[in-house]
Structures are given as C-alpha cells and as structure tokens.
Design a protein around this motif. Sequence first.
Motif, mmCIF file in Angstrom:
data_model
loop_
_atom_site.group_PDB
_atom_site.id
_atom_site.type_symbol
_atom_site.label_atom_id
_atom_site.label_comp_id
_atom_site.label_asym_id
_atom_site.label_seq_id
_atom_site.Cartn_x
_atom_site.Cartn_y
_atom_site.Cartn_z
ATOM 1 N N VAL A 126 0.836 -1.186 0.000
ATOM 2 C CA VAL A 126 0.000 0.000 0.000
ATOM 3 C C VAL A 126 0.873 1.239 0.000
ATOM 4 O O VAL A 126 1.636 1.470 0.941
ATOM 5 C CB VAL A 126 -0.948 0.027 1.212
ATOM 6 N N GLU A 127 0.750 2.047 -1.068
ATOM 7 C CA GLU A 127 1.495 3.290 -1.174
ATOM 8 C C GLU A 127 0.734 4.425 -0.500
ATOM 9 O O GLU A 127 -0.496 4.425 -0.460
ATOM 10 C CB GLU A 127 1.739 3.664 -2.644
ATOM 11 N N SER A 128 1.476 5.409 -0.014
ATOM 12 C CA SER A 128 0.879 6.603 0.559
ATOM 13 C C SER A 128 1.844 7.768 0.397
ATOM 14 O O SER A 128 3.021 7.574 0.113
ATOM 15 C CB SER A 128 0.530 6.405 2.036
ATOM 16 N N GLN A 142 -1.061 -0.604 -5.550
ATOM 17 C CA GLN A 142 -2.085 -0.048 -6.427
ATOM 18 C C GLN A 142 -1.719 1.323 -6.982
ATOM 19 O O GLN A 142 -2.355 1.801 -7.916
ATOM 20 C CB GLN A 142 -3.420 0.037 -5.690
ATOM 21 N N GLY A 143 -0.710 1.956 -6.422
ATOM 22 C CA GLY A 143 -0.240 3.229 -6.924
ATOM 23 C C GLY A 143 -0.752 4.421 -6.134
ATOM 24 O O GLY A 143 -1.808 4.366 -5.513
ATOM 25 N N ARG A 171 7.337 12.817 0.147
ATOM 26 C CA ARG A 171 7.912 11.562 0.601
ATOM 27 C C ARG A 171 6.863 10.468 0.484
ATOM 28 O O ARG A 171 5.840 10.513 1.161
ATOM 29 C CB ARG A 171 8.400 11.662 2.044
ATOM 30 N N LEU A 172 7.125 9.506 -0.376
ATOM 31 C CA LEU A 172 6.228 8.386 -0.565
ATOM 32 C C LEU A 172 6.625 7.227 0.335
ATOM 33 O O LEU A 172 7.809 7.001 0.593
ATOM 34 C CB LEU A 172 6.242 7.909 -2.018
ATOM 35 N N SER A 173 5.632 6.485 0.795
ATOM 36 C CA SER A 173 5.861 5.296 1.596
ATOM 37 C C SER A 173 5.112 4.125 0.982
ATOM 38 O O SER A 173 4.068 4.301 0.358
ATOM 39 C CB SER A 173 5.377 5.498 3.037
ATOM 40 N N CYS A 174 5.632 2.947 1.172
ATOM 41 C CA CYS A 174 4.970 1.729 0.724
ATOM 42 C C CYS A 174 5.193 0.657 1.770
ATOM 43 O O CYS A 174 6.333 0.240 1.994
ATOM 44 C CB CYS A 174 5.501 1.288 -0.635
ATOM 45 N N ALA A 175 4.118 0.214 2.392
ATOM 46 C CA ALA A 175 4.194 -0.788 3.438
ATOM 47 C C ALA A 175 3.655 -2.124 2.943
ATOM 48 O O ALA A 175 2.552 -2.191 2.394
ATOM 49 C CB ALA A 175 3.404 -0.331 4.662
ATOM 50 N N ALA A 176 4.429 -3.160 3.147
ATOM 51 C CA ALA A 176 4.010 -4.510 2.801
ATOM 52 C C ALA A 176 3.406 -5.190 4.017
ATOM 53 O O ALA A 176 3.921 -5.066 5.134
ATOM 54 C CB ALA A 176 5.191 -5.320 2.280
#
Length: 121
Positions: free
Chosen positions: A5-7, A113-114, A19-24
Amino acid sequence: QVQLVESGGGLVQPGGSLRLSCAASGSIFSINGMGWYRQAPGKQREFVAVITSGTSTKYADSVKGRFTISRDNAKNTVYLQMNSLKPEDTAVYYCNADVQRFFTSPYSRSWGQGTQVTVSS
C-alpha cells in the motif's frame, strides 16, 4: 496474501518535495529488493529506483540527485524522498517488492495499487 500500500502522494508545486511510503503486509517471510516505478498518462511504466536487501541503490537518470530511496526492514516499508520536483515527475507511482511468503516458498513480485503525484503550479 501479500499487500503493498502506497501513501504520501498529492499535489505539489514545482521545486517542492514529497515523501512516498509503501508498506508490505500479510504473509511475509522475507523481502529481497524493493523499488518504485511510475506511469504518466499516455506513457509506458518506467523504472524510478530500487534498493536491495543490502541497501545498494540504483536510480533512473531522470531522478538522480533529486530522489532518494530507503527502506525499513523491521516495518517492511520502502520510502521515496522526492526533492526538486518537476512537472515531468507527474505520474502514478507504484512500489514493488520481491516477497518470500514462507521459508520454503520461492520469491515472487508484488505490486501496490499506486499513488498519484501531481507537480503543477
């Protein structure tokens, strides 16, 4: 099941930062490489940056010196610090990761999902 999930996306003026984050999350035993791609309207999805489990990094020429990729293995999260943003950086940004779901499982590529990044005055 594994989800990415990107944020952190949004609207920013030229020269600004995001600043983008992506948590698995989900069933994850380990993660090898993690990276970012982007896709602008009418264009192909393109590579942006990647970071290995050993913290080695690689960037697309278009973002070198402006973007920084990093990761927090304890949180299964990858980040993309974007500085000096330009209108041509406008795109949907996708994160990916090579995930091993169980210690006997092979690695497989997972995609988020972007998140939309728009650079405009």
